[in-house]
Scaffold this motif. Sequence first.
Motif, PDB file in Angstrom:
ATOM      1  N   LEU A 113       0.830  -1.208   0.000  1.00  0.00           N
ATOM      2  CA  LEU A 113       0.000   0.000   0.000  1.00  0.00           C
ATOM      3  C   LEU A 113       0.863   1.254   0.000  1.00  0.00           C
ATOM      4  O   LEU A 113       0.577   2.226  -0.711  1.00  0.00           O
ATOM      5  CB  LEU A 113      -0.918  -0.019   1.217  1.00  0.00           C
ATOM      6  CG  LEU A 113      -2.020   1.046   1.297  1.00  0.00           C
ATOM      7  CD1 LEU A 113      -3.018   0.849   0.172  1.00  0.00           C
ATOM      8  CD2 LEU A 113      -2.717   0.978   2.644  1.00  0.00           C
ATOM      9  N   ALA A 114       1.931   1.248   0.785  1.00  0.00           N
ATOM     10  CA  ALA A 114       2.827   2.408   0.832  1.00  0.00           C
ATOM     11  C   ALA A 114       3.598   2.585  -0.463  1.00  0.00           C
ATOM     12  O   ALA A 114       3.995   3.710  -0.806  1.00  0.00           O
ATOM     13  CB  ALA A 114       3.802   2.255   1.997  1.00  0.00           C
ATOM     14  N   ALA A 115       3.831   1.498  -1.195  1.00  0.00           N
ATOM     15  CA  ALA A 115       4.565   1.578  -2.457  1.00  0.00           C
ATOM     16  C   ALA A 115       3.684   1.982  -3.630  1.00  0.00           C
ATOM     17  O   ALA A 115       4.167   2.051  -4.767  1.00  0.00           O
ATOM     18  CB  ALA A 115       5.223   0.232  -2.758  1.00  0.00           C
ATOM     19  N   GLY A 116       2.426   2.257  -3.382  1.00  0.00           N
ATOM     20  CA  GLY A 116       1.510   2.646  -4.447  1.00  0.00           C
ATOM     21  C   GLY A 116       1.799   4.035  -4.980  1.00  0.00           C
ATOM     22  O   GLY A 116       2.702   4.743  -4.519  1.00  0.00           O
ATOM     23  N   ARG A 118       0.165   6.806  -4.685  1.00  0.00           N
ATOM     24  CA  ARG A 118      -0.283   7.944  -3.884  1.00  0.00           C
ATOM     25  C   ARG A 118       0.755   8.290  -2.824  1.00  0.00           C
ATOM     26  O   ARG A 118       1.014   7.519  -1.904  1.00  0.00           O
ATOM     27  CB  ARG A 118      -1.619   7.627  -3.216  1.00  0.00           C
ATOM     28  CG  ARG A 118      -2.747   7.366  -4.215  1.00  0.00           C
ATOM     29  CD  ARG A 118      -4.046   7.083  -3.503  1.00  0.00           C
ATOM     30  NE  ARG A 118      -5.121   6.831  -4.453  1.00  0.00           N
ATOM     31  CZ  ARG A 118      -6.370   6.526  -4.103  1.00  0.00           C
ATOM     32  NH1 ARG A 118      -6.682   6.455  -2.814  1.00  0.00           N
ATOM     33  NH2 ARG A 118      -7.282   6.309  -5.036  1.00  0.00           N
ATOM     34  N   ARG A 119       1.325   9.477  -2.962  1.00  0.00           N
ATOM     35  CA  ARG A 119       2.386   9.912  -2.048  1.00  0.00           C
ATOM     36  C   ARG A 119       1.862  10.135  -0.627  1.00  0.00           C
ATOM     37  O   ARG A 119       2.509   9.792   0.353  1.00  0.00           O
ATOM     38  CB  ARG A 119       2.994  11.221  -2.592  1.00  0.00           C
ATOM     39  CG  ARG A 119       4.090  11.814  -1.730  1.00  0.00           C
ATOM     40  CD  ARG A 119       5.353  11.011  -1.816  1.00  0.00           C
ATOM     41  NE  ARG A 119       6.432  11.622  -1.081  1.00  0.00           N
ATOM     42  CZ  ARG A 119       7.627  11.082  -0.936  1.00  0.00           C
ATOM     43  NH1 ARG A 119       7.883   9.909  -1.484  1.00  0.00           N
ATOM     44  NH2 ARG A 119       8.558  11.700  -0.241  1.00  0.00           N
ATOM     45  N   GLY A 120       0.679  10.735  -0.510  1.00  0.00           N
ATOM     46  CA  GLY A 120       0.125  11.003   0.808  1.00  0.00           C
ATOM     47  C   GLY A 120      -0.145   9.730   1.587  1.00  0.00           C
ATOM     48  O   GLY A 120       0.091   9.667   2.803  1.00  0.00           O
ATOM     49  N   VAL A 125       1.130   5.872   6.015  1.00  0.00           N
ATOM     50  CA  VAL A 125       1.394   4.497   6.446  1.00  0.00           C
ATOM     51  C   VAL A 125       2.772   4.392   7.103  1.00  0.00           C
ATOM     52  O   VAL A 125       2.918   3.837   8.207  1.00  0.00           O
ATOM     53  CB  VAL A 125       1.283   3.524   5.258  1.00  0.00           C
ATOM     54  CG1 VAL A 125       1.763   2.128   5.658  1.00  0.00           C
ATOM     55  CG2 VAL A 125      -0.151   3.456   4.765  1.00  0.00           C
ATOM     56  N   MET A 126       3.794   4.950   6.461  1.00  0.00           N
ATOM     57  CA  MET A 126       5.152   4.775   6.965  1.00  0.00           C
ATOM     58  C   MET A 126       5.395   5.570   8.246  1.00  0.00           C
ATOM     59  O   MET A 126       6.088   5.110   9.144  1.00  0.00           O
ATOM     60  CB  MET A 126       6.166   5.185   5.896  1.00  0.00           C
ATOM     61  CG  MET A 126       6.110   4.335   4.640  1.00  0.00           C
ATOM     62  SD  MET A 126       6.086   2.546   4.959  1.00  0.00           S
ATOM     63  CE  MET A 126       7.658   2.312   5.752  1.00  0.00           C
TER      64      MET A 126
END
Length: 288
Positions: A113-116, A118-120, A125-126
Amino acid sequence: MSSREDAIVPEDETVREGAGAARVRRPRRPWVALVLLGVPVLAALLGPWLAGDTPSAQGALPSQPPGAGHPLGTDVLGRDVLWLVLHGGASILGSALAALLIGMAAGVPLGLLAAGPRRGLDETVMRGLDLLLAFPGLLVLMTLAATGHRDWYWLVTVAGVLQVPAVARLVRGAALAPGTRTVVEALRMQGRGWAYIHLRHLARQLAAPLATDAGGRFSVVLYLLASANFLGLGLPVSSPDWAVLIERNGDTLFTQPAAVLVPAGLLTALCVGGNLLVDRVLARRRNR
């Protein structure tokens, strides 16, 4: 003559280099890893069935060295050490595997999900996982025990949740690698869906790093759970768990060493054997 020698020498060197490369690339059989891992795993799986429900002898004196009726002697409570060792592996092995599965099941989707695109969402997530990463594992378990949550499932769940940030970071980093990211963008331009990209392409790309991390993370989880049990934060003191046995019999190391060294050796073999086996399997796959 010199021209002939110049023509022959490179050929000989090429043959030697080829033979040397073949020797280096030839995968070795992981017998050492299989033995180190197999002994504690078999003891954990088959031990309760081999030992039976009750010790072979009861009412023995505490901390007795190996002798008749007690091949590994007795512990501080007068219980047969061999019976305890055969019954104590299932709890530590099952707890470590369950915690590892919890960490993987939550960490892999969060990393993807974090690698998708969408930067926000990546930042949200991180940064949330960074907060969890800041808590020391043993401190969390000690706080949990202080609040009265000493049950087995609490210990395993918290140990698994503590692994989520590291697993998510690994998955995110592997998914954002330049080569992987380029292929993912190309697949998106071709109209491939989320399931095809993540379940087919990324699954193959992440298999090797996840397997390597799982081998090392199993040792981390095992150490965390064993430390909690050693400190009396998890299982009761009467449990035959290997870590509990080490803690309970630590004072008898010089008078009855088998009660400490046997469970400690099984825990060490479990950690080292798991890491060696994963390394050998991955090395064999690279050499094919």
